[in-house]
Design a protein around this motif. Structure first.
Motif, PDB file in Angstrom:
ATOM      1  N   ILE A 346       0.865  -1.176   0.000  1.00 53.78           N
ATOM      2  CA  ILE A 346       0.000   0.000   0.000  1.00 53.78           C
ATOM      3  C   ILE A 346       0.906   1.232   0.000  1.00 53.78           C
ATOM      4  N   GLU A 392      -4.088   6.880  -1.859  1.00 55.46           N
ATOM      5  CA  GLU A 392      -3.321   5.651  -1.702  1.00 55.46           C
ATOM      6  C   GLU A 392      -3.457   4.757  -2.938  1.00 55.46           C
ATOM      7  N   THR A 449      -4.493  -6.384   3.165  1.00 50.44           N
ATOM      8  CA  THR A 449      -4.456  -4.916   3.100  1.00 50.44           C
ATOM      9  C   THR A 449      -4.559  -4.287   4.489  1.00 50.44           C
ATOM     10  N   GLU A 453      -1.887  -1.715   5.576  1.00 52.32           N
ATOM     11  CA  GLU A 453      -2.246  -0.367   6.019  1.00 52.32           C
ATOM     12  C   GLU A 453      -1.668  -0.065   7.395  1.00 52.32           C
ATOM     13  N   TYR A 457       0.768   3.054   8.230  1.00 48.68           N
ATOM     14  CA  TYR A 457       0.587   4.016   9.331  1.00 48.68           C
ATOM     15  C   TYR A 457       1.812   4.041  10.238  1.00 48.68           C
TER      16      TYR A 457
END
Length: 473
Positions: A346, A392, A449, A453, A457
């Motif tokens: 991602i 994204e 995902t 993700e 982060y």
């Protein structure tokens, strides 16, 4: 919508102008080519015709006119030929016309030449006289006097009772022809071949092809002629034919010289003809290119002008062409059917909300376009790039382990950080954060995902412009 209609009409109008300009210029260019070809053809033939007239037809007409004069007929019709009167008349004619004259008397069986010499006309020793005497033609062109080879024009002379009195004619040294042909070749660049009905070369601008001691060169002895198709040689149809002589191409022009039953072949070097035609044609082509370039330059600037004022949603961005989340889920299921493992990356553009708020939506879209363009050109052929959210992107990497996926993500991150943004806003420094996840089993895409993700982060929490990974436990 009004802006779009105005742009659409302007493009149509400019397109019509471009088409009309191209068609018009092509028309004039083609006309120019045809005109130059005609001019080049005329330029090559005109001097040749002039040479033929001055060197062959003029002596023929002089000999025919003098041959019908009462003075000459009376000289040859006397029962007892007066040699002194004949030499006096021939000497006067040579001085007046600058040509070599002769009289071949049937009654005296003697040839009298304007240089004061005589040649007995004895059968078996002088062949030309008896050969041409029996032929029906009243005029003959021949080569003779081999110690100093001459071109002769022989005219049959008759009295009022139509009795044959002999021949009157003119002669020119072949050396003079060689000199004249050479000067024409130097000036116009082409060669001459004068060929009789049997294919023997009677006169030529090539001194090596000139007859010598009754030995004539035949066309069939020339390499380029021997290589022609049989039907072309049989019909001797060489007009406008291209031939190769000594690795150079020549264009042949053909002129019939019916007065002697000869054919004149004019061999023009093709490179000279092409240079003459190209010189004028290049001007037309350059003009055409300049006009077309100018018109397309106008179209480009018009499009750029309208593009700045168009609504952002009218511009189709690269990101809009990428598969969305739903399509990427379908792509993922297809990959699972064909591969045992898949890695997911991602990609998030750092500080994208700030860029959007500070510089506007247009600049934000340009940033996403630039990033997606870089990703698309940098991933492998088997990898799949898609849009994951507003800022994204997602990359599916089949048959790729976590370590290799990390290396790929690091390379992509470095590429984004070093991108040139001077075409957008110089103050913008683009970077991206990357989250990597991997599964060697048939896990749903949302599980991969979710981990990717979380890794993304984490990268942002650690200062952005980083690559982090989180594997499924």
């Amino acid at each position: 919508m009004k802006t779009f209609r105005t742009l659409h009409r302007s493009i149509l109008l400019l397109f019509a102008v471009v088409v009309i300009a191209i068609v018009t210029l092509v028309h004039f260019s083609v006309n120019k080519i045809v005109a130059e070809q005609s001019r080049a053809q005329q330029q090559s033939l005109s001097p040749a015709i002039s040479l033929i007239v001055n060197q062959l037809l003029k002596p023929l007409h002089v000999s025919e006119a003098l041959g019908h004069s009462r003075e000459l007929v009376d000289l040859m019709d006397k029962d007892q030929v007066n040699e002194e009167d004949i030499f006096t008349a021939l000497s006067r004619l040579e001085e007046e016309f600058g040509l070599y004259f002769f009289i071949a008397s049937e009654k005296a069986r003697m040839q009298y030449n304007s240089d004061g010499s005589t040649i007995p006309l004895v059968k078996g020793e002088v062949s030309w006289y008896f050969k041409y005497k029996e032929r029906p033609e009243d005029r003959v062109a021949d080569i003779g006097k081999w110690e100093d080879t001459h071109f002769y024009i022989d005219i049959k002379i008759y009295n009022e009772k139509k009795e044959f009195l002999g021949f009157f004619g003119v002669g020119k040294s072949l050396k003079s022809f060689i000199s004249i042909f050479d000067s024409y070749k130097q000036q116009y660049g082409y060669d001459f071949l004068f060929v009789d009905e049997k294919g023997d070369i009677m006169l030529s601008s090539d001194a090596n092809l000139m007859a010598e001691y009754s030995d004539f060169t035949n066309l069939n002895e020339l390499t380029w002629y021997a290589s022609l198709p049989v039907d072309v040689k049989d019909q001797r149809a060489l007009n406008n034919r291209l031939v190769t002589i000594n690795q150079q191409e020549y264009l042949i022009a053909e002129v019939k010289l019916n007065q002697f039953n000869w054919t004149v072949f004019l061999l023009s070097p093709l490179n000279k003809r092409q240079a003459d035609i190209s010189q004028a044609f290049v001007i037309s082509v350059v003009t055409l290119l300049v006009v077309v370039f100018s018109l397309f330059l106008m179209i480009y600037h018009l499009l750029y002008y309208f593009r700045k004022d168009m609504q952002p949603d009218m511009v189709i961005r690269n990101t809009q062409r990428l598969p969305d989340r739903q399509k990427m889920e379908a792509e993922y299921r297809t990959l699972l059917d064909n591969h045992s493992s898949v890695s997911v990356i991602i990609v998030g553009v750092d500080n994208f909300p700030t860029i959007n708020d500070t510089y506007g939506r247009n600049t934000g879209d340009e940033v996403l376009d630039k990033v997606s363009g870089h990703l698309l050109t940098s991933i492998r052929t088997k990898d799949i790039l898609g849009r994951w959210s507003s800022e994204e992107f997602i990359i599916l990497l089949p048959e790729t382990g976590p370590h290799e996926a990390m290396d790929i993500a690091e390379s992509l991150r470095s590429g984004i950080a070093s991108m040139d943004t001077s075409d957008m806003q110089p103050q913008i420094q683009l970077t991206g954060s990357f989250g990597v996840s991997f599964s060697a089993s048939s896990k749903p895409l949302n599980e991969l995902t979710a981990n990717a993700e979380d890794a993304l982060y984490q990268a942002r929490r650690d200062g952005s412009n980083r690559v982090c990974k989180q594997l499924i436990s």
